[in-house]
Scaffold this active site. Structure first.
Site, PDB file in Angstrom:
ATOM      1  N   ARG A  82     -13.992  12.536  -3.460  1.00  0.00           N
ATOM      2  CA  ARG A  82     -12.924  11.846  -4.200  1.00  0.00           C
ATOM      3  C   ARG A  82     -13.054  12.046  -5.701  1.00  0.00           C
ATOM      4  O   ARG A  82     -14.136  12.303  -6.225  1.00  0.00           O
ATOM      5  CB  ARG A  82     -12.989  10.339  -3.913  1.00  0.00           C
ATOM      6  CG  ARG A  82     -12.736   9.955  -2.471  1.00  0.00           C
ATOM      7  CD  ARG A  82     -11.282   9.682  -2.241  1.00  0.00           C
ATOM      8  NE  ARG A  82     -11.001   9.195  -0.897  1.00  0.00           N
ATOM      9  CZ  ARG A  82      -9.851   8.631  -0.552  1.00  0.00           C
ATOM     10  NH1 ARG A  82      -8.877   8.474  -1.443  1.00  0.00           N
ATOM     11  NH2 ARG A  82      -9.647   8.216   0.679  1.00  0.00           N
ATOM     12  N   HIS A  95       0.872  -1.177   0.000  1.00  0.00           N
ATOM     13  CA  HIS A  95       0.000   0.000   0.000  1.00  0.00           C
ATOM     14  C   HIS A  95       0.906   1.223   0.000  1.00  0.00           C
ATOM     15  O   HIS A  95       1.260   1.751   1.038  1.00  0.00           O
ATOM     16  CB  HIS A  95      -0.902  -0.011   1.235  1.00  0.00           C
ATOM     17  CG  HIS A  95      -1.930   1.077   1.237  1.00  0.00           C
ATOM     18  ND1 HIS A  95      -2.378   1.679   2.388  1.00  0.00           N
ATOM     19  CD2 HIS A  95      -2.602   1.678   0.218  1.00  0.00           C
ATOM     20  CE1 HIS A  95      -3.271   2.593   2.085  1.00  0.00           C
ATOM     21  NE2 HIS A  95      -3.421   2.613   0.773  1.00  0.00           N
TER      22      HIS A  95
END
Length: 671
Positions: free
Chosen positions: A455, A353
């Site tokens: 987003r 990640h």
């Protein structure tokens, strides 16, 4: 009327006009062209007899964009276009099969709203004039087996815009060309509602228990939810199907199929996964993993293991994911990331990640960091190529991006601070839960009326300096980012291998949270491997793989504090972004490796005594604090929080005779 005005009436009382010179006849076409008086721009009439026929001329079949692989070409050379589409629909029908009825639905390719030339909306099933169909043989007849489910397969962004605007309330085109959508009641992930099937295999392989994100469910309950999702999708007039890829490394590419009910979800995944060419779609075959997104439909609260009307379920044995009760698109993205965290380590590939970029000379850096640490900002660098902003794999040959797009936060976005993200928000981009002017459609990124978690999802090629394909050589620097609101971590520390593993497993940052009496104070946050919500195996397994790869490739670990200096939040000041960028630049150039270092107490960090362009007094936190006693107390407090958090990992033995565990523990804070 009098004759004196030049007009006269005829015998019927009407007007008659005086006779004058005869006007010449106006001619067009070939007879006129020779005299040069005017340009004849007439053209032939349209070759259509009805308006529907005229509309049909607007669209032509998509041409291949890349040369087809010769091996694939040979395999499909003998298959007709009709047969190829039938095989494709057969595969989709099998994906949507009800396991209790042992049959998939009748599927037909195309939009049910498209009319035939006779004005009807029923596809020409018998002749296949307009739509490809697949109708499996069924045993027991049910209402759902009598209808056709229309499949909208791998639609383009323009087609998905049309579907969203026509049929999904809350869908709008903003002034910058992006598609603004709403994700419903859920505006973020629901980690407490995520479930993973615990079976004989995953019982031993996955991380269960305290600290783990994996909450168990049994096979039967998964099948109940799967049936619920599939029945809902089959009851719809149309579904969207995306066949796409994960991982830019061609040797380790994963085929995924996403079945959803909303154009918003289809466009989101079109952007976030790797987009296949037309030739790749023709030979796509059976997917390696399938998502059933029935998020508009709730799960049954009376079903075992359910704690709300939302359930996000992973079955690793069946390679399937079911989404019920949430329309937040990020569940699909992160669900697939969890799958990669399981599949890739089985191939001795480290899933990470992280952000990743590459310099002009081929030096690669990985950026790890939780929300608010600056991972996206620092990995997006005008002087370096962007390999990816969030999810990566580290293989035997180098690094590769898992995704085909970026999922950027939009809250308080400005062109000055984030020009690349700002410019990437254009036609094709999905804007989630943003607020815009009702007339001009201009987005107000500072407005948090719907949620703070606004987003933007866009293809990675919308970033000008993106490296396509998104692959690179082995990393030379591994940068761990922390926004330390306690103000005691140095702006930069060089880590040895054991320290890198310790802080990678810890995944620390400190945010500012409100307390009951209104005073704001730092709150420590730990997320194993900087992404605990998505990992499937025990964190030490990923850490051991990271250490092995760093050791083999000679990569250097760094801990960079993007938080406070000179005091905790409310007393000290946030470290200037310009200083952090200079630190990152010095890491990239290799000049920071040549600096003089000294060791700090408690954490035992190696910190540079001087970096060009940065005040030396902030490099050692104690020098920036006016209250030395308060600094020591805060440092001890933070060290204690690290040790307490690490207790859950201390008994997990890794390495020969657990020696690696001992090395990692020794790399933590020492009082």
């Amino acid at each position: 009327m009098s004759a004196g005005n030049g007009n006269a009436t005829n015998g019927d009382g009407g007007f008659s006009f005086p006779k004058g010179p005869v006007m010449p006849k106006i001619t067009t076409g070939a007879a006129k062209r020779g005299n040069g008086i005017c340009h004849d721009d007439s053209g032939p009439t349209v070759n259509a007899t009805t308006i529907d026929e005229l509309h049909s001329l607007q669209k032509k079949r998509s041409a291949p964009t890349t040369p087809i692989n010769q091996g694939a070409a040979a395999a499909f050379a003998a298959v007709s276009e009709e047969e190829r589409q039938k095989i494709q629909l057969q595969s989709i029908s099998a994906s949507l099969a009800s396991l209790t009825r042992d049959s998939g639905p009748k599927v037909v390719r195309g939009d049910p709203a498209e009319k035939k030339t006779d004005g009807s909306t029923t596809p020409a099933y018998a002749h296949g004039q307009h739509h490809s169909i697949f109708s499996p043989a069924t045993g027991a007849v049910s209402d759902s087996s009598l209808k056709f489910t229309h499949v909208l397969y791998n639609l383009s962004p323009a087609e998905l815009y049309e579907q969203a605007i026509k049929y999904e309330k809350g869908s709008f085109i903003t002034s910058n060309g992006a598609l603004a959508t709403l994700s419903g009641a859920k505006t973020g992930r629901a980690p407490r509602d995520k479930r993973v099937v615990r079976d004989a295999t995953t019982e031993d392989e996955l991380w269960w228990g305290k600290g783990s994100p994996n909450i168990e469910m049994d096979e039967h309950t998964f099948m109940v939810n799967r049936e619920r999702a599939v029945d809902y999708l089959n009851s719809l007039e149309k579904v969207f199907v995306n066949d796409q890829y994960l991982n830019w490394d061609p040797e380790n590419r994963i085929k995924v199929r996403i079945v959803s009910a909303r154009a918003y979800h289809s466009l989101f995944m079109h952007n976030m996964c790797i987009r296949p060419t037309q030739e790749e779609l023709e030979s796509f075959g059976t997917p390696d993993f399938t998502i059933y997104n029935a998020g508009q439909f709730p799960c049954n609260r009376y079903t075992h293991y359910m704690t709300s009307s939302t359930s996000v379920d992973l079955n690793l044995a069946r390679r399937e994911m079911v989404i019920l009760g949430t329309q937040y698109a990020g569940e699909m993205k992160k669900g697939l990331f969890s799958v990669m965290h399981y599949l890739m380590p089985k191939r001795r590939i480290l899933s990470l990640h992280s952000g990743c970029n590459m310099g002009k000379d081929g030096d690669v850096a990985l950026f790890f960091g939780l929300s608010g640490t600056g991972k996206t900002t620092l990995s997006t660098d005008h002087n370096r190529y962007l390999i990816g902003d969030d999810e990566h794999c580290w293989t035997e040959t180098g690094v590769s991006n898992i995704e085909g797009g970026c999922y950027a936060k939009c809250v308080d976005l400005s062109k000055e601070k984030e020009p690349d993200i700002w410019n990437a928000i254009k036609f094709g981009t999905v804007l989630e839960n943003v607020v815009f002017d009702e007339h001009t459609r201009e987005v107000d990124y500072s407005d948090k009326s719907v949620t703070e978690n606004t987003r933007a999802a866009y293809p990675i090629e919308f970033i000008p300096n993106a490296k396509i394909p998104c692959v690179g050589p082995h990393p030379t620097n591994v940068i761990l980012l922390a926004c330390d609101a306690f103000g005691v971590l140095p702006p930069v520390s060089k880590l040895n291998l054991a320290q890198t593993m310790y802080h990678f497993i810890s995944g620390y940052t400190a945010l500012v949270a409100g307390t009951e009496d209104g005073i704001k104070e730092p709150t420590a946050t730990f997320s194993a491997c900087f992404g605990a919500a998505f990992i499937m195996l025990h964190p030490t397994k990923y850490a051991a793989m990271l250490a092995e790869k760093m050791k083999t490739q000679g990569a250097t670990g760094w801990l960079v504090n993007t938080g406070w200096s000179g005091g905790s939040y409310g007393v000290g000041n946030r470290i200037k972004l310009a200083y952090t960028r200079k630190i990152i630049d010095a890491i990239h150039s290799g000049s920071l490796l040549k600096a003089n270092y000294k060791k700090t107490e408690i954490f035992g960090f190696e910190i540079p005594t001087e970096i060009e362009g940065i005040p030396s007094e902030i490099l050692d936190p104690i020098n920036a604090w006016s209250d030395k006693k308060a600094h020591k107390e805060t440092l001890v407090k933070l060290g204690g929080l690290f040790k307490k958090n690490f207790e859950v990992f201390a008994n997990h033995k890794i390495g020969v005779d657990g020696k690696l565990t001992e090395e990692i523990l020794a790399a933590g804070p020492i009082f």
